[in-house]
Motif scaffolding. Structure first.
Motif, PDB file in Angstrom:
ATOM      1  N   SER A 131       0.831  -1.204   0.000  1.00  6.62           N
ATOM      2  CA  SER A 131       0.000   0.000   0.000  1.00  6.62           C
ATOM      3  C   SER A 131       0.868   1.257   0.000  1.00  6.62           C
ATOM      4  O   SER A 131       0.592   2.219  -0.733  1.00  6.62           O
ATOM      5  CB  SER A 131      -0.931  -0.011   1.218  1.00  6.62           C
ATOM      6  OG  SER A 131      -1.785   1.106   1.206  1.00  6.62           O
ATOM      7  N   GLU A 157      -7.074  -7.685  -0.701  1.00  7.69           N
ATOM      8  CA  GLU A 157      -8.071  -6.623  -0.723  1.00  7.69           C
ATOM      9  C   GLU A 157      -8.979  -6.664   0.506  1.00  7.69           C
ATOM     10  O   GLU A 157      -9.523  -5.630   0.921  1.00  7.69           O
ATOM     11  CB  GLU A 157      -8.883  -6.705  -2.011  1.00  7.69           C
ATOM     12  CG  GLU A 157      -8.024  -6.381  -3.242  1.00  7.69           C
ATOM     13  CD  GLU A 157      -8.777  -6.432  -4.553  1.00  7.69           C
ATOM     14  OE1 GLU A 157      -9.873  -7.040  -4.579  1.00  7.69           O
ATOM     15  OE2 GLU A 157      -8.284  -5.868  -5.544  1.00  7.69           O
ATOM     16  N   PRO A 176      -5.195  -2.972   3.630  1.00 13.41           N
ATOM     17  CA  PRO A 176      -5.866  -3.368   2.381  1.00 13.41           C
ATOM     18  C   PRO A 176      -5.247  -2.665   1.178  1.00 13.41           C
ATOM     19  O   PRO A 176      -4.882  -1.484   1.252  1.00 13.41           O
ATOM     20  CB  PRO A 176      -7.320  -2.920   2.594  1.00 13.41           C
ATOM     21  CG  PRO A 176      -7.478  -2.811   4.069  1.00 13.41           C
ATOM     22  CD  PRO A 176      -6.138  -2.411   4.606  1.00 13.41           C
ATOM     23  N   CYS A 177      -5.125  -3.399   0.086  1.00 13.90           N
ATOM     24  CA  CYS A 177      -4.488  -2.831  -1.099  1.00 13.90           C
ATOM     25  C   CYS A 177      -5.156  -3.378  -2.362  1.00 13.90           C
ATOM     26  O   CYS A 177      -5.173  -4.597  -2.567  1.00 13.90           O
ATOM     27  CB  CYS A 177      -2.994  -3.169  -1.106  1.00 13.90           C
ATOM     28  SG  CYS A 177      -2.072  -2.353  -2.421  1.00 13.90           S
ATOM     29  N   PRO A 178      -5.714  -2.517  -3.204  1.00 20.40           N
ATOM     30  CA  PRO A 178      -6.322  -2.991  -4.454  1.00 20.40           C
ATOM     31  C   PRO A 178      -5.281  -3.630  -5.369  1.00 20.40           C
ATOM     32  O   PRO A 178      -4.131  -3.186  -5.420  1.00 20.40           O
ATOM     33  CB  PRO A 178      -6.895  -1.713  -5.088  1.00 20.40           C
ATOM     34  CG  PRO A 178      -6.911  -0.698  -4.002  1.00 20.40           C
ATOM     35  CD  PRO A 178      -5.825  -1.056  -3.055  1.00 20.40           C
TER      36      PRO A 178
END
Length: 318
Positions: free
Chosen positions: A88, A109, A136-138
């Motif tokens: 992130s 995610e 969280p990281c797309p």
């Protein structure tokens, strides 16, 4: 996922070829570089380590080495926080893409799924920690195993499926055709000799799949083999054997204990005692989840069975 001490580690960069490097740290990080037409160095990461602070140190090291850089993507082997905890930060700092396999992307995610998976329900607050849950990281791109992806001129990556340690984990093979060399970044499909001797029982999601993945690693042809944790080697066979011995010894311990029917918690306590482990909460959950995975795999293999008596599930050797 390998538990490491809180001692600060200074990242060290080792050049394997002109275009492939490894940052040696608590979690080993792959660095792939090439020179763009503008003269700027393009960079791909393979994993990012524990957290934003770790990723920041890695980025500083890269800028010290190559100057002005353009970070293209982070290629993530799996979604455990010690491998993607810096994703992130790098995405926000550099605008890079995040790549992962389909199964690991879902967990990156929605990271609460990971602590829930370990706990077996809504997790207690003590394991809702950065150690088990990365920010969280797309994910921008799903890559598929056996798919060859060009990273630069004469630079190619190929993912090799290594489930077992985790659900959809992949090793990343990077071929530098300019140098005629290949580096295999093996994630937690295998542990370095120095690590496996210290942490004999390692987290596993599926014991049987992990053993199959070890055989797959043995068949990977590369010039450099980089485990997720531990020292790089140029010959993989001995390391595969050591990791397999550790798994089989734990399985043998469980079989030895199940001469008498036991509950899961009794098996966990017995295995921990035989390994001189004093379980804290995080170890109780991680090793406990791993022991459950052993029981499932061993039951599927017909080595053990269970009964439910007096509202208790009892495991016993066949």
């Amino acid at each position: 996922m390998t538990k490491t001490s809180g001692t600060a580690h200074v990242p060290h960069l080792t050049r394997l070829t002109e275009h492939i490097s490894c940052i040696e740290n608590k979690t080993n990080i792959g660095i792939i570089t090439y020179t763009e037409s503008s003269g700027k160095t393009a960079v791909f990461f393979i994993d990012t380590g524990n957290d934003a602070e770790t990723a920041k140190a890695e980025l500083s090291l890269i800028k010290e080495t190559w100057g002005d850089v353009s970070v293209k993507a982070v290629i993530t082997t799996h979604s455990h926080a010690d491998h993607c905890g810096g994703n992130s930060f790098l995405k926000k700092e550099t605008g890079c893409e995040i790549w992962a396999t389909k199964g690991e992307a879902a967990l990156m995610e929605v990271p609460v799924l990971q602590s829930s998976l370990v706990y077996g329900g809504s997790p207690i607050k003590e394991i809702k920690s950065p150690y088990l849950m990365a920010e969280p990281c797309p994910v921008d791109r799903i890559f598929f195993c056996a798919e060859e992806v060009a990273l630069g001129e004469n630079l190619f990556m190929r993912a090799v499926s290594l489930p077992g340690h985790y659900i959809d984990m992949a090793a990343i093979l990077v071929e530098d055709r300019n140098a005629g060399k290949t580096a295999a970044f093996l994630a937690d499909g295998i542990s370095g000799r120095n690590v496996i001797k210290r942490y004999w029982i390692q987290y596993l999601y599926d014991e049987e799949l992990f053993k199959q993945s070890l055989f797959r690693i043995k068949d990977i042809a590369a010039d450099f083999y980089i485990p997720g944790h531990g020292d790089m080697v140029t010959d993989i066979e001995g390391l595969v054997e050591l990791n397999m011995i550790a798994v089989l010894e734990t399985e043998a311990m469980i079989l030895d204990e199940l001469v008498t029917p036991l509950t899961f918690e009794e098996v966990l306590a017995a295995v921990a005692a035989r390994n001189s482990i004093s379980l804290k909460v995080s170890q109780y959950e991680l090793i406990g989840s791993t022991i459950r995975s052993y029981l499932s795999s061993m039951q599927a293999a017909g080595k053990i069975c269970y009964t439910v008596e007096n509202n208790r599930m009892l495991w016993k050797r066949i």
